[in-house]
Structure formats: C-alpha cells, structure tokens
Scaffold this motif. Sequence first.
Motif, PDB file in Angstrom:
ATOM      1  N   TYR A   1       9.905   4.855  -3.811  1.00  0.00           N
ATOM      2  CA  TYR A   1      10.218   4.437  -2.445  1.00  0.00           C
ATOM      3  C   TYR A   1       9.876   2.957  -2.252  1.00  0.00           C
ATOM      4  O   TYR A   1      10.620   2.211  -1.610  1.00  0.00           O
ATOM      5  CB  TYR A   1       9.474   5.302  -1.429  1.00  0.00           C
ATOM      6  N   LYS A   2       8.772   2.532  -2.810  1.00  0.00           N
ATOM      7  CA  LYS A   2       8.348   1.134  -2.731  1.00  0.00           C
ATOM      8  C   LYS A   2       9.412   0.218  -3.348  1.00  0.00           C
ATOM      9  O   LYS A   2       9.769  -0.809  -2.779  1.00  0.00           O
ATOM     10  CB  LYS A   2       7.009   0.963  -3.460  1.00  0.00           C
ATOM     11  N   ALA A   3       9.946   0.617  -4.494  1.00  0.00           N
ATOM     12  CA  ALA A   3      10.996  -0.174  -5.156  1.00  0.00           C
ATOM     13  C   ALA A   3      12.264  -0.213  -4.306  1.00  0.00           C
ATOM     14  O   ALA A   3      12.919  -1.259  -4.195  1.00  0.00           O
ATOM     15  CB  ALA A   3      11.293   0.407  -6.538  1.00  0.00           C
ATOM     16  N   LEU A   4      12.621   0.916  -3.682  1.00  0.00           N
ATOM     17  CA  LEU A   4      13.802   0.985  -2.825  1.00  0.00           C
ATOM     18  C   LEU A   4      13.651   0.056  -1.623  1.00  0.00           C
ATOM     19  O   LEU A   4      14.540  -0.749  -1.325  1.00  0.00           O
ATOM     20  CB  LEU A   4      14.044   2.425  -2.351  1.00  0.00           C
ATOM     21  N   VAL A   5      12.529   0.153  -0.922  1.00  0.00           N
ATOM     22  CA  VAL A   5      12.298  -0.675   0.264  1.00  0.00           C
ATOM     23  C   VAL A   5      12.266  -2.148  -0.124  1.00  0.00           C
ATOM     24  O   VAL A   5      12.812  -3.006   0.581  1.00  0.00           O
ATOM     25  CB  VAL A   5      11.002  -0.254   0.999  1.00  0.00           C
ATOM     26  N   ASN A   6      11.676  -2.468  -1.251  1.00  0.00           N
ATOM     27  CA  ASN A   6      11.634  -3.857  -1.728  1.00  0.00           C
ATOM     28  C   ASN A   6      13.048  -4.370  -2.011  1.00  0.00           C
ATOM     29  O   ASN A   6      13.399  -5.487  -1.626  1.00  0.00           O
ATOM     30  CB  ASN A   6      10.751  -3.974  -2.967  1.00  0.00           C
ATOM     31  N   ALA A   7      13.876  -3.564  -2.667  1.00  0.00           N
ATOM     32  CA  ALA A   7      15.261  -3.960  -2.956  1.00  0.00           C
ATOM     33  C   ALA A   7      16.039  -4.175  -1.660  1.00  0.00           C
ATOM     34  O   ALA A   7      16.818  -5.133  -1.544  1.00  0.00           O
ATOM     35  CB  ALA A   7      15.946  -2.899  -3.820  1.00  0.00           C
ATOM     36  N   GLU A   8      15.828  -3.303  -0.673  1.00  0.00           N
ATOM     37  CA  GLU A   8      16.501  -3.455   0.622  1.00  0.00           C
ATOM     38  C   GLU A   8      16.045  -4.736   1.328  1.00  0.00           C
ATOM     39  O   GLU A   8      16.864  -5.465   1.895  1.00  0.00           O
ATOM     40  CB  GLU A   8      16.237  -2.235   1.510  1.00  0.00           C
ATOM     41  N   ALA A   9      14.746  -5.016   1.281  1.00  0.00           N
ATOM     42  CA  ALA A   9      14.215  -6.223   1.926  1.00  0.00           C
ATOM     43  C   ALA A   9      14.778  -7.486   1.275  1.00  0.00           C
ATOM     44  O   ALA A   9      15.147  -8.444   1.968  1.00  0.00           O
ATOM     45  CB  ALA A   9      12.687  -6.224   1.865  1.00  0.00           C
ATOM     46  N   ILE A  10      14.876  -7.486  -0.036  1.00  0.00           N
ATOM     47  CA  ILE A  10      15.451  -8.634  -0.752  1.00  0.00           C
ATOM     48  C   ILE A  10      16.907  -8.822  -0.349  1.00  0.00           C
ATOM     49  O   ILE A  10      17.350  -9.938  -0.058  1.00  0.00           O
ATOM     50  CB  ILE A  10      15.307  -8.455  -2.274  1.00  0.00           C
TER      51      ILE A  10
ATOM     52  N   ASN B   1       0.810  -1.229   0.000  1.00  0.00           N
ATOM     53  CA  ASN B   1       0.000   0.000   0.000  1.00  0.00           C
ATOM     54  C   ASN B   1       0.837   1.270   0.000  1.00  0.00           C
ATOM     55  O   ASN B   1       0.306   2.356   0.254  1.00  0.00           O
ATOM     56  CB  ASN B   1      -0.951  -0.009   1.205  1.00  0.00           C
ATOM     57  N   GLU B   2       2.137   1.148  -0.293  1.00  0.00           N
ATOM     58  CA  GLU B   2       3.001   2.336  -0.384  1.00  0.00           C
ATOM     59  C   GLU B   2       2.675   3.075  -1.682  1.00  0.00           C
ATOM     60  O   GLU B   2       2.817   2.512  -2.770  1.00  0.00           O
ATOM     61  CB  GLU B   2       4.475   1.924  -0.357  1.00  0.00           C
ATOM     62  N   PRO B   3       2.216   4.329  -1.608  1.00  0.00           N
ATOM     63  CA  PRO B   3       1.827   5.058  -2.816  1.00  0.00           C
ATOM     64  C   PRO B   3       3.017   5.545  -3.662  1.00  0.00           C
ATOM     65  O   PRO B   3       2.876   5.703  -4.875  1.00  0.00           O
ATOM     66  CB  PRO B   3       1.028   6.247  -2.282  1.00  0.00           C
ATOM     67  N   ASP B   4       4.154   5.772  -3.044  1.00  0.00           N
ATOM     68  CA  ASP B   4       5.329   6.269  -3.758  1.00  0.00           C
ATOM     69  C   ASP B   4       6.055   5.085  -4.398  1.00  0.00           C
ATOM     70  O   ASP B   4       6.726   4.306  -3.719  1.00  0.00           O
ATOM     71  CB  ASP B   4       6.245   7.015  -2.781  1.00  0.00           C
ATOM     72  N   GLU B   5       5.931   4.944  -5.690  1.00  0.00           N
ATOM     73  CA  GLU B   5       6.488   3.784  -6.400  1.00  0.00           C
ATOM     74  C   GLU B   5       8.017   3.704  -6.309  1.00  0.00           C
ATOM     75  O   GLU B   5       8.570   2.615  -6.214  1.00  0.00           O
ATOM     76  CB  GLU B   5       6.031   3.780  -7.865  1.00  0.00           C
TER      77      GLU B   5
END
Length: 130
Positions: free
Chosen positions: A68-77, A62-66
């Motif tokens: 930022y969403k991609a950054l957080v996803n890359a960090e989580a991976i 539900n993160e609206p900023d795409e």
Amino acid sequence: MSSPKETDYQIAGNDKVIKKSIIPIIRMTEKNGAEKELKGTLRISHMIPVPESELLLYDLDNEPDEDYKALVNAEAIFIRKNSDKIRSNAEIMYKQKLVNDQSAGYVKSALDFVKLEELCRDYMSPKAES
C-alpha cells in the motif's frame, strides 16, 4: 481518487490496454519496464471541496503495509508530475458544469460543484444559535 476498474481498460486487438485519460477521469499510470501499470484514477467529475481545517496529514513513512505504501507513493509522484494537467482538467470540468454544457456527456453525471461549495461554506461558518 479511485482504484482501477475494468472500465479503465479496453481491448485493442488481442491486448487489454489502459484507456486514455479524459477531462473527467485522469488515469494514474507508472512505467513498469516497457509496460504501463494503472495505479488508480482521479475522478475530476467527483471532486468535492474540503475545508483546510478538516485535512489530516497522512504519514506515509509510518505505513506498515509495504504494498500500500508503494501504491500511495506512486500515486503521489504521478500527482506531483501531472499537477498542471490535473488543475487544467479540474478548471475545464468546473466551467462546463457551471454553464451546464451538455455537449460533453460526462457533464450531466458530474457532481454539482456550486452546491457542494455552498455546503462547504455552511459547514465552515456555523449559524448562531437562537
């Protein structure tokens, strides 16, 4: 976690390259074609204990900023793929700080983990009112 800083890079010839990870700082990178891109850093020397009761689930879907969403996803991976290395560095850093091993310069600037754990325990068990 921390955003990339200029200090996370070094000059190699005519190129600016990402510094290697060390015990107190793990640099989170992602392959972008032939290049590595620095997404952020894990500052092991600045880890703090947090009671599980105080953690909140972050809903990435539900993160609206795409961006930022991609950054957080890359960090989580990166964190999932490197969890053993992260855990190992944390254990080494903790032990070095516990015995105050000054042979590694970064130990001096690391947080006082024992004191932070004490404060965390105090927070989790409120004192009885008199």
